[in-house]
Scaffold this motif. Structure first.
Motif, PDB file in Angstrom:
ATOM      1  N   GLN A  40       0.961  -1.157   0.122  1.00  0.00           N
ATOM      2  CA  GLN A  40      -0.603   0.039  -0.436  1.00  0.00           C
ATOM      3  C   GLN A  40       1.586   1.073  -0.354  1.00  0.00           C
ATOM      4  O   GLN A  40       0.330   1.928  -0.839  1.00  0.00           O
ATOM      5  CB  GLN A  40      -0.776   0.097   1.091  1.00  0.00           C
ATOM      6  N   GLU A  58       2.367   3.281  11.166  1.00  0.00           N
ATOM      7  CA  GLU A  58       1.605   4.484  11.195  1.00  0.00           C
ATOM      8  C   GLU A  58       0.182   4.337  10.018  1.00  0.00           C
ATOM      9  O   GLU A  58      -1.014   3.940  10.703  1.00  0.00           O
ATOM     10  CB  GLU A  58       1.975   5.986  10.564  1.00  0.00           C
ATOM     11  N   LEU A  61      -1.329   1.108  12.112  1.00  0.00           N
ATOM     12  CA  LEU A  61      -2.282   1.852  13.297  1.00  0.00           C
ATOM     13  C   LEU A  61      -3.881   2.568  13.236  1.00  0.00           C
ATOM     14  O   LEU A  61      -4.688   2.181  13.263  1.00  0.00           O
ATOM     15  CB  LEU A  61      -1.332   2.736  13.917  1.00  0.00           C
ATOM     16  N   GLU A  62      -3.079   3.394  11.523  1.00  0.00           N
ATOM     17  CA  GLU A  62      -4.907   3.477  10.803  1.00  0.00           C
ATOM     18  C   GLU A  62      -5.385   2.474  10.243  1.00  0.00           C
ATOM     19  O   GLU A  62      -6.734   2.648  10.630  1.00  0.00           O
ATOM     20  CB  GLU A  62      -4.544   3.831   9.684  1.00  0.00           C
ATOM     21  N   ASP A  65      -7.394   1.208  13.850  1.00  0.00           N
ATOM     22  CA  ASP A  65      -8.661   1.953  14.251  1.00  0.00           C
ATOM     23  C   ASP A  65      -9.252   1.858  12.795  1.00  0.00           C
ATOM     24  O   ASP A  65     -10.537   1.661  13.316  1.00  0.00           O
ATOM     25  CB  ASP A  65      -7.800   2.692  13.476  1.00  0.00           C
ATOM     26  N   LEU A  66      -9.750   1.047  11.746  1.00  0.00           N
ATOM     27  CA  LEU A  66     -10.320   1.439  10.919  1.00  0.00           C
ATOM     28  C   LEU A  66     -11.263   0.038  10.624  1.00  0.00           C
ATOM     29  O   LEU A  66     -12.590  -0.178  10.702  1.00  0.00           O
ATOM     30  CB  LEU A  66      -9.971   1.680   9.595  1.00  0.00           C
ATOM     31  N   ARG A  68     -11.380  -1.377  13.464  1.00  0.00           N
ATOM     32  CA  ARG A  68     -12.101  -1.484  14.412  1.00  0.00           C
ATOM     33  C   ARG A  68     -13.758  -0.882  13.787  1.00  0.00           C
ATOM     34  O   ARG A  68     -15.202  -1.436  14.491  1.00  0.00           O
ATOM     35  CB  ARG A  68     -11.423  -0.953  15.376  1.00  0.00           C
ATOM     36  N   VAL A  69     -13.606  -0.218  13.416  1.00  0.00           N
ATOM     37  CA  VAL A  69     -14.831   1.050  12.942  1.00  0.00           C
ATOM     38  C   VAL A  69     -15.118  -0.273  11.753  1.00  0.00           C
ATOM     39  O   VAL A  69     -17.505  -0.700  12.215  1.00  0.00           O
ATOM     40  CB  VAL A  69     -14.763   1.696  12.150  1.00  0.00           C
ATOM     41  N   ALA A  70     -15.028  -1.589  11.267  1.00  0.00           N
ATOM     42  CA  ALA A  70     -16.044  -1.555  10.202  1.00  0.00           C
ATOM     43  C   ALA A  70     -16.639  -3.056  10.574  1.00  0.00           C
ATOM     44  O   ALA A  70     -17.630  -3.452  10.945  1.00  0.00           O
ATOM     45  CB  ALA A  70     -14.735  -2.610   8.859  1.00  0.00           C
ATOM     46  N   ARG A  72     -17.477  -2.933  13.732  1.00  0.00           N
ATOM     47  CA  ARG A  72     -18.068  -2.631  15.251  1.00  0.00           C
ATOM     48  C   ARG A  72     -19.449  -2.085  14.427  1.00  0.00           C
ATOM     49  O   ARG A  72     -20.363  -2.338  14.857  1.00  0.00           O
ATOM     50  CB  ARG A  72     -17.707  -1.168  15.612  1.00  0.00           C
ATOM     51  N   SER A  73     -19.533  -1.778  12.831  1.00  0.00           N
ATOM     52  CA  SER A  73     -20.610  -1.273  12.541  1.00  0.00           C
ATOM     53  C   SER A  73     -21.026  -3.135  11.959  1.00  0.00           C
ATOM     54  O   SER A  73     -22.829  -3.121  12.159  1.00  0.00           O
ATOM     55  CB  SER A  73     -20.358  -1.114  10.886  1.00  0.00           C
ATOM     56  N   ILE A  76     -23.228  -4.062  15.255  1.00  0.00           N
ATOM     57  CA  ILE A  76     -24.299  -3.191  15.500  1.00  0.00           C
ATOM     58  C   ILE A  76     -25.348  -3.872  14.835  1.00  0.00           C
ATOM     59  O   ILE A  76     -26.063  -4.202  14.959  1.00  0.00           O
ATOM     60  CB  ILE A  76     -24.148  -2.244  15.750  1.00  0.00           C
ATOM     61  N   ARG A  77     -25.202  -3.990  13.701  1.00  0.00           N
ATOM     62  CA  ARG A  77     -25.991  -4.918  12.668  1.00  0.00           C
ATOM     63  C   ARG A  77     -26.535  -6.451  12.998  1.00  0.00           C
ATOM     64  O   ARG A  77     -27.152  -6.845  13.049  1.00  0.00           O
ATOM     65  CB  ARG A  77     -25.117  -5.103  11.171  1.00  0.00           C
ATOM     66  N   VAL A  79     -26.473  -7.651  16.121  1.00  0.00           N
ATOM     67  CA  VAL A  79     -26.968  -7.740  17.434  1.00  0.00           C
ATOM     68  C   VAL A  79     -28.411  -7.302  16.955  1.00  0.00           C
ATOM     69  O   VAL A  79     -29.799  -7.271  17.908  1.00  0.00           O
ATOM     70  CB  VAL A  79     -26.014  -6.883  18.334  1.00  0.00           C
ATOM     71  N   THR A  80     -28.618  -5.846  16.803  1.00  0.00           N
ATOM     72  CA  THR A  80     -29.632  -5.646  15.853  1.00  0.00           C
ATOM     73  C   THR A  80     -30.543  -6.773  15.097  1.00  0.00           C
ATOM     74  O   THR A  80     -32.046  -6.899  16.072  1.00  0.00           O
ATOM     75  CB  THR A  80     -29.774  -4.299  14.525  1.00  0.00           C
TER      76      THR A  80
ATOM     77  N   ALA B  12     -12.477   6.615  12.480  1.00  0.00           N
ATOM     78  CA  ALA B  12     -11.865   5.707  13.478  1.00  0.00           C
ATOM     79  C   ALA B  12     -10.488   5.955  14.432  1.00  0.00           C
ATOM     80  O   ALA B  12     -10.060   5.359  15.379  1.00  0.00           O
ATOM     81  CB  ALA B  12     -10.428   4.793  12.228  1.00  0.00           C
ATOM     82  N   ASP B  48     -19.125   3.254   9.778  1.00  0.00           N
ATOM     83  CA  ASP B  48     -19.491   3.265   7.800  1.00  0.00           C
ATOM     84  C   ASP B  48     -21.176   2.409   7.745  1.00  0.00           C
ATOM     85  O   ASP B  48     -21.517   3.058   6.422  1.00  0.00           O
ATOM     86  CB  ASP B  48     -18.551   2.534   6.841  1.00  0.00           C
ATOM     87  N   ALA B  50     -23.007   1.402  10.024  1.00  0.00           N
ATOM     88  CA  ALA B  50     -24.294   1.367  11.482  1.00  0.00           C
ATOM     89  C   ALA B  50     -23.472   2.804  11.575  1.00  0.00           C
ATOM     90  O   ALA B  50     -22.405   3.268  11.828  1.00  0.00           O
ATOM     91  CB  ALA B  50     -23.870   0.192  12.218  1.00  0.00           C
ATOM     92  N   ALA B  67     -28.197  -3.161  21.552  1.00  0.00           N
ATOM     93  CA  ALA B  67     -27.733  -3.370  20.247  1.00  0.00           C
ATOM     94  C   ALA B  67     -25.942  -2.195  20.093  1.00  0.00           C
ATOM     95  O   ALA B  67     -25.270  -2.004  19.177  1.00  0.00           O
ATOM     96  CB  ALA B  67     -28.390  -3.216  18.833  1.00  0.00           C
ATOM     97  N   THR B 163      -2.394   8.182  16.532  1.00  0.00           N
ATOM     98  CA  THR B 163      -2.644   7.308  14.901  1.00  0.00           C
ATOM     99  C   THR B 163      -1.622   8.544  14.497  1.00  0.00           C
ATOM    100  O   THR B 163      -0.069   8.063  13.299  1.00  0.00           O
ATOM    101  CB  THR B 163      -3.649   7.151  14.208  1.00  0.00           C
TER     102      THR B 163
END
Lengths: 90, 165
Positions: A40, A58, A61-62, A65-66, A68-70, A72-73, A76-77, A79-80, B12, B48, B50, B67, B163
């Motif tokens: 990359q 670096e 690290l990023e 973080d990303l 974690r976001v993916a 978590r999304s 959430i879907r 668990v909902t 993030a 993204d 949710a 949730a 970061t």
């Protein structure tokens, strides 16, 4: 290479791979992760300069973080869905 | 990098699982709910696919709490993020955009007002008030939201991961 007087060794790609292996518990996965990162960033392997190692860390690290976001999304879907399915069937 | 990509990287970089962040945002949302007399207040981060409820008041014991968020397609707050402006829906059941939203048809949400949360130049989410009955939001309601949003942004800024160091 060690900095004279400071007894501080230059960080290496092998050291970074050891850290990643410890973190994810799989040397093959660690190598793949570093491969993706270097591709990359268009960094040549093995990483030799502190500057390239800093760039790679670096990016890792990023990436963490990303991820974690993916994750978590999706959580959430999921668990909902589970919560509403349970509610609908009761 | 796309605008959405830059925004997501900012989201993030927020340590949104930090218990201190959750406690602080719960307190701010509780304050907004108390001051306006509305049953629910949230601090959301729009991810993204949710929205994450980073702090909340008034949703304890519900599936929303379990949730800790909603699918993005149901999110009122995504409109705030998309436009960068406050978004107000006084009667969601009769709103052309929201009347088919499952949060309205099944979840009982009837009114919404939200304002943007801006971190590092990017709108990461919203601070909002929700009601289970029709509600005409007043200037005072929106002022409470704006003040709460400022406090939330301060908390989020204190929980950015290193970061970019």
């Amino acid at each position: 290479m060690t900095i004279a007087g400071w007894d501080f060794e230059q960080p290496t790609e092998a050291g970074l791979l050891d850290e990643l292996t410890d973190a994810i518990g799989d040397p093959h996965g660690a190598r793949m992760l570093l491969d993706i990162t270097c591709r990359q960033l268009r960094l040549e392997r093995p990483l030799t300069s502190p500057g390239d190692i800093i760039l790679a860390t670096e990016c890792l690290l990023e990436m963490g973080d990303l991820l974690r976001v993916a994750a978590r999304s999706t959580k959430i879907r999921a668990v909902t869905y589970r919560a509403l399915a349970t509610k609908a069937s009761s | 990098m796309s605008r959405a990509g830059t925004r997501l990287r900012t989201v993030a970089a927020i340590d949104f699982d930090h218990p201190g962040l959750r406690a602080a945002l719960d307190q701010i949302t509780r304050h907004s709910a108390d001051r306006t007399g509305l049953p629910i207040s949230l601090a959301t981060l729009v991810l993204d696919t949710a929205q994450l409820i980073a702090g909340s008041s008034g949703i304890g014991g519900t599936w929303l709490s379990e949730a800790n968020g909603t699918p993005l397609e149901w999110s009122f707050c995504k409109t705030v993020v998309a436009t960068g402006l406050p978004y107000v829906v006084a009667d969601a059941a009769n709103d052309p955009v929201q009347s088919t939203n499952p949060l309205v048809t099944m979840g009982g949400i009837r009114a919404y007002a939200g304002v943007p949360l801006k971190v590092g130049g990017e709108i990461v989410g919203a601070h909002c008030l929700l009601s289970d009955s029709i509600h005409t939001f007043t200037d005072v309601d929106l002022s409470v939201l704006s003040a709460g949003a400022q406090n939330i942004v301060a908390v989020l800024n204190n929980h950015l991961t290193p970061t970019g160091w």
